[in-house]
Write a protein that holds these residues in place. Structure first.
Motif, PDB file in Angstrom:
ATOM      1  N   CYS A  84      92.980   1.439 -51.736  1.00 27.11           N
ATOM      2  CA  CYS A  84      92.849   0.532 -50.591  1.00 27.11           C
ATOM      3  C   CYS A  84      92.566  -0.868 -51.116  1.00 27.11           C
ATOM      4  O   CYS A  84      91.452  -1.162 -51.556  1.00 27.11           O
ATOM      5  N   VAL A  85      93.566  -1.721 -51.056  1.00 33.75           N
ATOM      6  CA  VAL A  85      93.435  -3.082 -51.567  1.00 33.75           C
ATOM      7  C   VAL A  85      92.520  -3.928 -50.682  1.00 33.75           C
ATOM      8  O   VAL A  85      91.769  -4.765 -51.183  1.00 33.75           O
ATOM      9  N   ASP A  86      92.575  -3.709 -49.370  1.00 30.32           N
ATOM     10  CA  ASP A  86      91.800  -4.532 -48.431  1.00 30.32           C
ATOM     11  C   ASP A  86      90.903  -3.645 -47.575  1.00 30.32           C
ATOM     12  O   ASP A  86      91.203  -3.369 -46.403  1.00 30.32           O
ATOM     13  N   PRO A  87      89.789  -3.163 -48.114  1.00 32.39           N
ATOM     14  CA  PRO A  87      88.923  -2.285 -47.322  1.00 32.39           C
ATOM     15  C   PRO A  87      88.274  -2.977 -46.128  1.00 32.39           C
ATOM     16  O   PRO A  87      88.053  -2.339 -45.092  1.00 32.39           O
ATOM     17  N   ASP A  88      87.976  -4.267 -46.244  1.00 31.91           N
ATOM     18  CA  ASP A  88      87.350  -4.965 -45.110  1.00 31.91           C
ATOM     19  C   ASP A  88      88.272  -4.949 -43.897  1.00 31.91           C
ATOM     20  O   ASP A  88      87.869  -4.601 -42.783  1.00 31.91           O
ATOM     21  N   GLY A  89      89.525  -5.347 -44.115  1.00 33.96           N
ATOM     22  CA  GLY A  89      90.482  -5.362 -43.012  1.00 33.96           C
ATOM     23  C   GLY A  89      90.802  -3.960 -42.524  1.00 33.96           C
ATOM     24  O   GLY A  89      91.009  -3.744 -41.322  1.00 33.96           O
ATOM     25  N   THR A  90      90.839  -3.019 -43.450  1.00 32.61           N
ATOM     26  CA  THR A  90      91.145  -1.636 -43.057  1.00 32.61           C
ATOM     27  C   THR A  90      90.094  -1.105 -42.101  1.00 32.61           C
ATOM     28  O   THR A  90      90.407  -0.430 -41.114  1.00 32.61           O
ATOM     29  N   ARG A  91      88.837  -1.404 -42.372  1.00 34.68           N
ATOM     30  CA  ARG A  91      87.768  -0.924 -41.482  1.00 34.68           C
ATOM     31  C   ARG A  91      87.947  -1.468 -40.057  1.00 34.68           C
ATOM     32  O   ARG A  91      87.557  -0.805 -39.088  1.00 34.68           O
ATOM     33  N   LEU A  92      88.543  -2.643 -39.915  1.00 32.87           N
ATOM     34  CA  LEU A  92      88.770  -3.210 -38.590  1.00 32.87           C
ATOM     35  C   LEU A  92      89.933  -2.543 -37.870  1.00 32.87           C
ATOM     36  O   LEU A  92      90.155  -2.801 -36.675  1.00 32.87           O
ATOM     37  N   ASN A  93      90.706  -1.719 -38.569  1.00 28.87           N
ATOM     38  CA  ASN A  93      91.804  -0.974 -37.954  1.00 28.87           C
ATOM     39  C   ASN A  93      91.478   0.494 -37.728  1.00 28.87           C
ATOM     40  O   ASN A  93      92.245   1.199 -37.062  1.00 28.87           O
ATOM     41  N   GLU A  94      90.379   0.968 -38.274  1.00 32.94           N
ATOM     42  CA  GLU A  94      90.137   2.407 -38.295  1.00 32.94           C
ATOM     43  C   GLU A  94      89.978   3.032 -36.912  1.00 32.94           C
ATOM     44  O   GLU A  94      90.123   4.254 -36.764  1.00 32.94           O
ATOM     45  N   GLY A  95      89.756   2.220 -35.901  1.00 33.13           N
ATOM     46  CA  GLY A  95      89.620   2.758 -34.554  1.00 33.13           C
ATOM     47  C   GLY A  95      90.876   3.455 -34.067  1.00 33.13           C
ATOM     48  O   GLY A  95      90.796   4.381 -33.243  1.00 33.13           O
ATOM     49  N   TRP A  96      92.051   3.017 -34.556  1.00 30.88           N
ATOM     50  CA  TRP A  96      93.285   3.669 -34.101  1.00 30.88           C
ATOM     51  C   TRP A  96      93.797   4.731 -35.069  1.00 30.88           C
ATOM     52  O   TRP A  96      94.762   5.451 -34.755  1.00 30.88           O
ATOM     53  N   PHE A  97      93.158   4.890 -36.218  1.00 28.98           N
ATOM     54  CA  PHE A  97      93.649   5.859 -37.207  1.00 28.98           C
ATOM     55  C   PHE A  97      93.697   7.297 -36.672  1.00 28.98           C
ATOM     56  O   PHE A  97      94.632   8.038 -36.980  1.00 28.98           O
ATOM     57  N   PRO A  98      92.692   7.748 -35.877  1.00 24.62           N
ATOM     58  CA  PRO A  98      92.753   9.134 -35.401  1.00 24.62           C
ATOM     59  C   PRO A  98      93.798   9.369 -34.314  1.00 24.62           C
ATOM     60  O   PRO A  98      94.146  10.514 -34.031  1.00 24.62           O
ATOM     61  N   GLY A  99      94.293   8.315 -33.675  1.00 24.46           N
ATOM     62  CA  GLY A  99      95.218   8.452 -32.582  1.00 24.46           C
ATOM     63  C   GLY A  99      94.501   8.230 -31.250  1.00 24.46           C
ATOM     64  O   GLY A  99      93.289   7.996 -31.223  1.00 24.46           O
ATOM     65  N   PRO A 100      95.246   8.290 -30.136  1.00 20.70           N
ATOM     66  CA  PRO A 100      96.669   8.624 -30.082  1.00 20.70           C
ATOM     67  C   PRO A 100      97.526   7.509 -30.674  1.00 20.70           C
ATOM     68  O   PRO A 100      97.240   6.322 -30.459  1.00 20.70           O
ATOM     69  N   HIS A 101      98.548   7.911 -31.407  1.00 25.07           N
ATOM     70  CA  HIS A 101      99.386   6.943 -32.094  1.00 25.07           C
ATOM     71  C   HIS A 101     100.531   6.492 -31.178  1.00 25.07           C
ATOM     72  O   HIS A 101     101.688   6.854 -31.356  1.00 25.07           O
ATOM     73  N   THR A 102     100.161   5.691 -30.175  1.00 20.50           N
ATOM     74  CA  THR A 102     101.134   5.052 -29.298  1.00 20.50           C
ATOM     75  C   THR A 102     101.165   3.569 -29.625  1.00 20.50           C
ATOM     76  O   THR A 102     100.221   3.022 -30.202  1.00 20.50           O
ATOM     77  N   ARG A 103     102.232   2.899 -29.216  1.00 20.95           N
ATOM     78  CA  ARG A 103     102.347   1.476 -29.550  1.00 20.95           C
ATOM     79  C   ARG A 103     101.198   0.674 -28.940  1.00 20.95           C
ATOM     80  O   ARG A 103     100.613  -0.186 -29.600  1.00 20.95           O
ATOM     81  N   SER A 104     100.870   0.952 -27.685  1.00 14.88           N
ATOM     82  CA  SER A 104      99.778   0.206 -27.068  1.00 14.88           C
ATOM     83  C   SER A 104      98.427   0.676 -27.587  1.00 14.88           C
ATOM     84  O   SER A 104      97.489  -0.123 -27.708  1.00 14.88           O
ATOM     85  N   GLY A 105      98.304   1.966 -27.915  1.00 14.40           N
ATOM     86  CA  GLY A 105      97.046   2.461 -28.465  1.00 14.40           C
ATOM     87  C   GLY A 105      96.716   1.807 -29.790  1.00 14.40           C
ATOM     88  O   GLY A 105      95.558   1.437 -30.045  1.00 14.40           O
TER      89      GLY A 105
END
Length: 451
Positions: free
Chosen positions: A108-129
């Motif tokens: 993980c090159v950018d862990p700080d930014g990744t943590r700000l995305n982790e809310g959608w990692f579990p799904g649901p994986h929809t475009r708006s989600g």
């Protein structure tokens, strides 16, 4: 050359994947792997992120060729973290999977930014989600595009701590190959390389076809990238991209940030492979039949959409400017995107052959790939900014603006979910494409074939 079935055998079976690993989950996996196989896996801390997270290198194998694999250089693109997790497990289980090379994974090159995305990692994986939990830093905060380089007699690129970690690893290993793992939200799959031959390029895109992922046949996202084959582009160096943007009247440094890993590794003759994959696909993307619009008119409409969404966001920021703390990463990203959208509009209008009839696929891509993608990214981050500021400031004006813009964003999401929700690609297929592409390049390197 390694046969396709042999590459698949090296990669091995991939179990169904329902979500993406978080930073902490990936670190736990790496630590457990090193604990179980201390003689085969070594971990080195290359540095720390701006937020204090360790930037880690995981080494496997002991061959003379050094291969670097970068995961999540853009923090909204987590397929690579799942791919690295799989490849590490395979290479530890079977030394033959290292194909005679020494591998250096930066999970993980950018862990700080990744943590700000982790809310959608579990799904649901929809475009708006995904949009509602989305974050992407501005160019100057993207570690992979902050390498120092020279352009027109000036130094550009201010390396971030994460970039410096990559630079140290590159200088220590002088790699023969770097694989950088990326993904988009929507569209077709494609690759960037800096060499190769037709057999290599077709073998790469065969991975897409085998996984039923359409090949991206439009223009690449890197300015001025030369098409080597359908779905394969030559990764440009900073100089050529900056010169092109400047010729269009744009601020190249603001748009690009700095050099990329190709610029920095030119001294070592390193080959580059960039895997770009979509989370969702739509059969309309590949429709080559004639549409009902002239290409120039279509691109002008796209440019107008870019200006319109920038105006919407700019007006929101102006109405709450006195209530914003100025410390939010979402604010920096939103302001950078608002400032950059006029330049993106110019780039769309600079596409050649404007007088021809656009294909139905091109019409769909302009409306529901480029325009819708940017609306969802901009809107998702702007709404997150307003929600974050409301948690710290109970001002009525701020909450009213949040509610007002939430209604606009709901409309943007509804348009996409009604007209182009896409079909989600199973995550294990995306991991297989990336893993097989990397092993394809590694085996060609081993066999003395161009990559």
């Amino acid at each position: 050359m390694q046969a396709a079935d042999d590459i698949a055998g090296i990669v091995g079976p991939i179990d169904p994947i329902s979500d993406f690993p978080t930073v902490d989950e990936l670190n736990e996996f790496i630590d457990a792997l090193a604990g179980e196989h201390p003689g085969r896996v070594s971990i080195t801390q290359l540095g720390r992120s701006r937020g204090g997270d360790p930037i880690r290198e995981v080494q496997v194998g002991s061959g003379p060729r050094h291969i670097l694999v970068f995961g999540n250089p853009h923090p909204n693109e987590p397929i690579g973290m799942a791919t690295i997790r799989h490849l590490l497990g395979r290479m530890v289980a079977d030394d033959a999977a290292t194909v005679g090379a020494t591998w250096h994974f930066v999970p993980c090159v950018d862990p700080d930014g990744t943590r700000l995305n982790e809310g959608w990692f579990p799904g649901p994986h929809t475009r708006s989600g995904v949009a509602r939990g989305f974050y992407r830093p501005p160019a100057a905060e993207q570690p992979e595009w902050c390498f120092p380089t020279l352009w027109r007699g000036r130094s550009v690129g201010v390396p971030l701590p994460e970039t410096k970690a990559m630079m140290a690893l590159i200088d220590r290993t002088r790699p023969a190959l770097i694989a950088s793992l990326h993904n988009a939200e929507f569209g077709g799959g494609f690759f960037y390389t800096c060499g190769g031959d037709p057999a290599y390029w077709s073998a790469l895109t065969d991975r897409l076809s085998a996984a039923d992922v359409p090949i991206h046949r439009g223009a690449p996202d890197a300015p001025g990238a030369h098409t080597l084959a359908p779905g394969v582009f030559e990764l440009p160096q900073f100089v050529s991209m900056a010169d092109l943007l400047t010729s269009q009247g744009l601020d190249a440094v603001a748009a690009l940030g700095g050099g990329g890993c190709r610029d920095y590794t030119a001294r070592y003759g390193t080959a580059i492979l960039v895997c770009e994959l979509p989370l969702w696909v739509d059969a309309r993307i590949g429709d080559g039949s004639a549409g009902d619009r002239v290409l120039g008119d279509l691109l002008d409409a796209t440019a107008a959409d870019y200006h319109a969404m920038a105006e919407v966001a700019a007006a929101v920021l102006a109405r709450v400017s006195d209530r914003l703390s100025g410390r939010s990463p979402f604010e920096r990203s939103v302001r950078a995107l608002v400032a950059g959208l006029p330049g993106l509009a110019v780039s769309r209008q600079s596409v050649p052959q404007r007088q021809r009839i656009a294909t139905r696929g091109e019409i769909f891509v302009e409306q529901y790939d480029w325009t819708a993608m940017l609306r969802l990214r901009l809107g998702g981050m702007l709404l997150r900014l307003l929600e974050e500021e409301c948690r710290h400031d109970a001002a009525t004006a701020l909450s009213a603006e949040r509610d007002r813009f939430a209604a606009v964003f709901d409309q943007w999401c509804a348009d996409v979910e009604q007209n182009a929700p896409g079909v989600a690609v199973p995550l294990e297929r995306l991991v297989r494409i990336q893993a097989e592409s990397i092993l394809l390049a590694a085996t060609r390197l081993r066999d003395g074939l161009p990559i």
